[in-house]
Design a protein around this motif. Structure first.
Motif, PDB file in Angstrom:
ATOM      1  N   LEU A  80      71.661  15.567  11.799  1.00 23.49           N
ATOM      2  CA  LEU A  80      71.001  14.337  11.370  1.00 23.49           C
ATOM      3  C   LEU A  80      71.730  13.794  10.154  1.00 23.49           C
ATOM      4  O   LEU A  80      72.207  14.546   9.306  1.00 23.49           O
ATOM      5  CB  LEU A  80      69.545  14.599  10.986  1.00 23.49           C
ATOM      6  N   ALA A  81      71.795  12.452  10.054  1.00 20.76           N
ATOM      7  CA  ALA A  81      72.475  11.833   8.919  1.00 20.76           C
ATOM      8  C   ALA A  81      71.826  10.497   8.606  1.00 20.76           C
ATOM      9  O   ALA A  81      71.345   9.796   9.505  1.00 20.76           O
ATOM     10  CB  ALA A  81      73.960  11.632   9.220  1.00 20.76           C
ATOM     11  N   ALA A  82      71.819  10.157   7.334  1.00 20.96           N
ATOM     12  CA  ALA A  82      71.392   8.833   6.911  1.00 20.96           C
ATOM     13  C   ALA A  82      72.601   7.912   7.067  1.00 20.96           C
ATOM     14  O   ALA A  82      73.588   8.048   6.351  1.00 20.96           O
ATOM     15  CB  ALA A  82      70.919   8.858   5.465  1.00 20.96           C
ATOM     16  N   GLU A  83      72.532   7.009   8.033  1.00 20.41           N
ATOM     17  CA  GLU A  83      73.657   6.097   8.260  1.00 20.41           C
ATOM     18  C   GLU A  83      73.981   5.327   6.987  1.00 20.41           C
ATOM     19  O   GLU A  83      73.089   4.833   6.306  1.00 20.41           O
ATOM     20  CB  GLU A  83      73.294   5.118   9.386  1.00 20.41           C
ATOM     21  N   LEU A  84      75.278   5.291   6.646  1.00 18.58           N
ATOM     22  CA  LEU A  84      75.769   4.633   5.427  1.00 18.58           C
ATOM     23  C   LEU A  84      75.254   5.295   4.146  1.00 18.58           C
ATOM     24  O   LEU A  84      75.356   4.737   3.064  1.00 18.58           O
ATOM     25  CB  LEU A  84      75.404   3.140   5.413  1.00 18.58           C
ATOM     26  N   GLY A  85      74.676   6.482   4.290  1.00 16.36           N
ATOM     27  CA  GLY A  85      74.131   7.182   3.130  1.00 16.36           C
ATOM     28  C   GLY A  85      72.721   6.772   2.781  1.00 16.36           C
ATOM     29  O   GLY A  85      72.120   7.310   1.852  1.00 16.36           O
ATOM     30  N   GLY A  86      72.151   5.833   3.533  1.00 17.15           N
ATOM     31  CA  GLY A  86      70.788   5.367   3.274  1.00 17.15           C
ATOM     32  C   GLY A  86      70.694   3.861   3.359  1.00 17.15           C
ATOM     33  O   GLY A  86      71.698   3.150   3.325  1.00 17.15           O
ATOM     34  N   GLY A  87      69.456   3.376   3.519  1.00 20.99           N
ATOM     35  CA  GLY A  87      69.236   1.938   3.604  1.00 20.99           C
ATOM     36  C   GLY A  87      69.089   1.442   5.023  1.00 20.99           C
ATOM     37  O   GLY A  87      68.866   0.251   5.255  1.00 20.99           O
ATOM     38  N   THR A  88      69.187   2.348   5.990  1.00 23.77           N
ATOM     39  CA  THR A  88      69.084   1.937   7.387  1.00 23.77           C
ATOM     40  C   THR A  88      68.566   3.116   8.224  1.00 23.77           C
ATOM     41  O   THR A  88      67.757   3.906   7.737  1.00 23.77           O
ATOM     42  CB  THR A  88      70.449   1.402   7.886  1.00 23.77           C
ATOM     43  N   VAL A 133      63.863   6.081   9.633  1.00 19.75           N
ATOM     44  CA  VAL A 133      64.738   5.299   8.757  1.00 19.75           C
ATOM     45  C   VAL A 133      64.699   5.882   7.344  1.00 19.75           C
ATOM     46  O   VAL A 133      63.860   6.720   7.023  1.00 19.75           O
ATOM     47  CB  VAL A 133      64.311   3.806   8.704  1.00 19.75           C
ATOM     48  N   ALA A 134      65.606   5.393   6.501  1.00 19.49           N
ATOM     49  CA  ALA A 134      65.594   5.730   5.077  1.00 19.49           C
ATOM     50  C   ALA A 134      65.827   4.430   4.323  1.00 19.49           C
ATOM     51  O   ALA A 134      66.973   4.078   4.022  1.00 19.49           O
ATOM     52  CB  ALA A 134      66.662   6.757   4.751  1.00 19.49           C
ATOM     53  N   VAL A 135      64.762   3.705   4.037  1.00 21.22           N
ATOM     54  CA  VAL A 135      64.889   2.381   3.418  1.00 21.22           C
ATOM     55  C   VAL A 135      64.074   2.221   2.140  1.00 21.22           C
ATOM     56  O   VAL A 135      64.354   1.336   1.331  1.00 21.22           O
ATOM     57  CB  VAL A 135      64.485   1.260   4.414  1.00 21.22           C
ATOM     58  N   SER A 136      63.081   3.062   1.919  1.00 23.55           N
ATOM     59  CA  SER A 136      62.190   2.896   0.776  1.00 23.55           C
ATOM     60  C   SER A 136      62.747   3.580  -0.471  1.00 23.55           C
ATOM     61  O   SER A 136      63.192   4.730  -0.412  1.00 23.55           O
ATOM     62  CB  SER A 136      60.806   3.461   1.086  1.00 23.55           C
ATOM     63  N   ASN A 137      62.709   2.866  -1.591  1.00 23.25           N
ATOM     64  CA  ASN A 137      63.106   3.447  -2.875  1.00 23.25           C
ATOM     65  C   ASN A 137      61.923   4.019  -3.636  1.00 23.25           C
ATOM     66  O   ASN A 137      62.081   4.556  -4.726  1.00 23.25           O
ATOM     67  CB  ASN A 137      63.807   2.394  -3.740  1.00 23.25           C
ATOM     68  N   ASN A 138      60.745   3.886  -3.055  1.00 18.69           N
ATOM     69  CA  ASN A 138      59.512   4.340  -3.693  1.00 18.69           C
ATOM     70  C   ASN A 138      58.907   5.461  -2.855  1.00 18.69           C
ATOM     71  O   ASN A 138      58.495   5.232  -1.714  1.00 18.69           O
ATOM     72  CB  ASN A 138      58.525   3.178  -3.827  1.00 18.69           C
ATOM     73  N   TYR A 139      58.857   6.658  -3.433  1.00 16.30           N
ATOM     74  CA  TYR A 139      58.349   7.793  -2.657  1.00 16.30           C
ATOM     75  C   TYR A 139      56.905   7.592  -2.230  1.00 16.30           C
ATOM     76  O   TYR A 139      56.469   8.090  -1.183  1.00 16.30           O
ATOM     77  CB  TYR A 139      58.495   9.092  -3.451  1.00 16.30           C
ATOM     78  N   GLN A 140      56.138   6.819  -3.017  1.00 19.47           N
ATOM     79  CA  GLN A 140      54.725   6.641  -2.707  1.00 19.47           C
ATOM     80  C   GLN A 140      54.496   5.810  -1.455  1.00 19.47           C
ATOM     81  O   GLN A 140      53.437   5.901  -0.834  1.00 19.47           O
ATOM     82  CB  GLN A 140      54.011   6.001  -3.905  1.00 19.47           C
ATOM     83  N   THR A 141      55.487   4.995  -1.091  1.00 22.06           N
ATOM     84  CA  THR A 141      55.349   4.182   0.116  1.00 22.06           C
ATOM     85  C   THR A 141      56.147   4.764   1.278  1.00 22.06           C
ATOM     86  O   THR A 141      56.225   4.151   2.347  1.00 22.06           O
ATOM     87  CB  THR A 141      55.823   2.737  -0.151  1.00 22.06           C
ATOM     88  N   SER A 142      56.756   5.910   1.052  1.00 19.45           N
ATOM     89  CA  SER A 142      57.516   6.546   2.128  1.00 19.45           C
ATOM     90  C   SER A 142      56.635   7.539   2.862  1.00 19.45           C
ATOM     91  O   SER A 142      55.463   7.731   2.532  1.00 19.45           O
ATOM     92  CB  SER A 142      58.748   7.251   1.556  1.00 19.45           C
ATOM     93  N   GLY A 143      57.195   8.195   3.838  1.00 22.75           N
ATOM     94  CA  GLY A 143      56.404   9.109   4.641  1.00 22.75           C
ATOM     95  C   GLY A 143      56.298  10.503   4.070  1.00 22.75           C
ATOM     96  O   GLY A 143      57.119  10.941   3.266  1.00 22.75           O
TER      97      GLY A 143
END
Length: 506
Positions: A80-88, A133-143
């Protein structure tokens, strides 16, 4: 023929000389005595490698904050990988694992976690509620995710997503959370992943958060009250040493109610350390080892997840200045306060020289406000130029540059023999130290060194020669040196053990 000098001219010359001394960062402390110190590492700032037993009773201790996990799909055979390192999106198409393929844990409790990717976004689901996905910069709104290990194979896992379903790698480009996860853990099940733990952190954040608010206070109190005691100060004072360097964390300045997950009580033991130092006539170097957000990403700076957050915002700098002012004002009247180290080992990969210079100037001012005669120590950046702090030091008095010399942590030492290690100290380290020890510059301090190396099976006599070589060379530092550290489960890292067993002769 000599020309007589008037009083006014003489005063002018003296004033110019004084200005010259001040402007070149030289010491005005006429009572300066070279420091022969030992670090009290692993005491008020936890480092798990120094005392692993401190972590023994933490539930699910493999999954503490900052654990760096990599997941290889058993069906696809790729990570598994975060495409582009994150943001997508998240994909499953990497044959090997590095930064983009690593997910860092933020522990909620022993079973639930947030996961952070390379570019610092948090793992979550998109608007469909299924795609990963990996798009949120706020842990509180992430999963919030759970990692379920196979009962008889801890390296085989499933990952439970916030929607109640398990992640599955359907193809290299499609990773979703829509599996019931009720298969037999076979390799042809797309919800099964092979787990690799690429890194573990065992610092103050991990130990206090791992035990939680009910257990951590007692665990830490027991550690603080037994790891370093008054008899240790007596031993130090009678062993040829004249000082201690005490690493402290920023949260101790908020005692007795520091921010969570830190627990109160460490300030009481720091107070006792100053009392013991006074009793046994030892100098104290107060070293801010851990700054808010971590200045180097290592566990010894109490990093939560290995990322460097210190200096990224103005607030982290201002908070650190307030911490320095708290400590300095608290101990300014104690005769043992000899020096304040503004921060330990900032990392050049995450802390710019301009930010560090700004902080050092502000920190210097608050130390001078409360302790006009104390030395102020500026730690070199890891990976920075050895003389890069000279410009900021030039406007300061009683200022010291701290360098750390280990024959470790670099591949150049991997295959060195005993003689090559000793020669490296006597030649390379000697030249490095000489290059920064100047008559019109700041004092120099080898704030950390150890008589340990990569040599396997070395004899006691070889260790004695290695330690003597370092004592001889580092003894030329104009401010002094400090061994890392007094106590350690690894014998050669423990000056207490090394002295008592005749490996170091002071």
């Amino acid at each position: 023929m000599k020309t007589p000098i008037s009083k006014r001219q003489l005063l002018g010359i003296v004033s110019l000389f004084a200005l010259f001394i001040i402007s070149d960062g030289r010491t005005l402390n006429t009572n300066h005595q070279k420091i022969r110190a030992v670090n009290l590492g692993g005491w008020l700032v936890t480092e798990g490698w120094m005392k692993p037993s401190l972590f023994d009773s933490i539930p699910n201790k493999d999954f503490l904050d900052g654990a760096a996990l990599q997941f290889k799909s058993k069906t696809i055979g790729k990570y598994l990988a975060a495409e582009l390192g994150g943001g997508t999106i998240i994909v499953a198409n990497r044959s090997s694992a590095s930064g983009w393929e690593t997910f860092r844990l933020w522990r909620i409790n022993e079973t639930s976690f947030h996961m952070r990717v390379f570019n610092k976004q948090f793992l979550g689901l998109d608007s469909t509620g299924i795609n990963l996905v990996a798009v949120s910069n706020n842990y509180q709104t992430s999963g919030v995710f759970q990692i379920i290990r196979k009962s008889d194979d801890s390296n085989r896992v499933r990952i439970l997503a916030p929607n109640g379903f398990y992640l599955q790698a359907k193809t290299e480009d499609v990773v979703t959370a829509d599996s019931k996860g009720d298969g037999q853990w076979r390799d042809d099940d797309p919800s099964v992943f092979e787990l690799t733990i690429a890194q573990r952190l065992q610092g103050e954040y991990q130990v206090t958060h791992g035990y939680g608010p009910l257990k951590a206070p007692q665990i830490m109190k027991n550690h603080w009250s037994t790891f370093i005691v008054e008899n240790d100060f007596k031993f130090i004072a009678t062993s040829g040493l004249n000082a201690v360097r005490i690493p402290v964390g920023w949260w101790t300045a908020s005692d007795p109610t520091p921010p969570k997950p830190y627990v109160g009580g460490s300030l009481q033991y720091l107070d006792m350390a100053f009392l013991w130092a006074k009793k046994y006539n030892l100098k104290v170097i107060l070293d801010l080892h851990a700054a808010p957000g971590s200045q180097n990403g290592f566990e010894h700076s109490s990093s939560r997840d290995g990322f460097i957050e210190w200096g990224q915002t103005e607030e982290t700098i201002q908070e650190t200045v307030r911490v320095i002012e708290f400590f300095t004002s608290r101990y300014a009247n104690n005769p043992s306060l000899y020096a304040v180290e503004l921060i330990n080992e900032p990392n050049a990969n995450g802390v710019s020289l301009s930010i560090l210079t700004k902080y050092y100037e502000a920190g210097y001012k608050v130390v001078r406000k409360h302790a006009p005669d104390a030395f102020v120590i500026l730690s070199n950046r890891l990976g920075g130029d050895s003389k890069e702090l000279f410009p900021v030091a030039s406007g300061m008095t009683n200022v010291v540059i701290d360098v750390h010399y280990y024959n470790l942590f670099s591949s150049i030492f991997d295959d060195m023999t005993v003689e090559q290690n000793i020669d490296f100290v006597q030649t390379n380290r000697s030249n490095e130290l000489q290059a920064i020890t100047t008559s019109n510059g700041p004092l120099t301090f080898v704030g950390e060194w150890v008589a340990e190396w990569q040599v396997r099976g070395a004899t006691k006599e070889e260790y004695q020669r290695f330690s003597k070589a370092q004592l001889d060379v580092f003894g030329r530092a104009s401010f002094g040196w400090a061994y890392w550290s007094l106590k350690n489960v690894n014998n050669h890292w423990s000056m207490d053990w090394m002295i008592k067993n005749g490996y170091i002769n002071l």
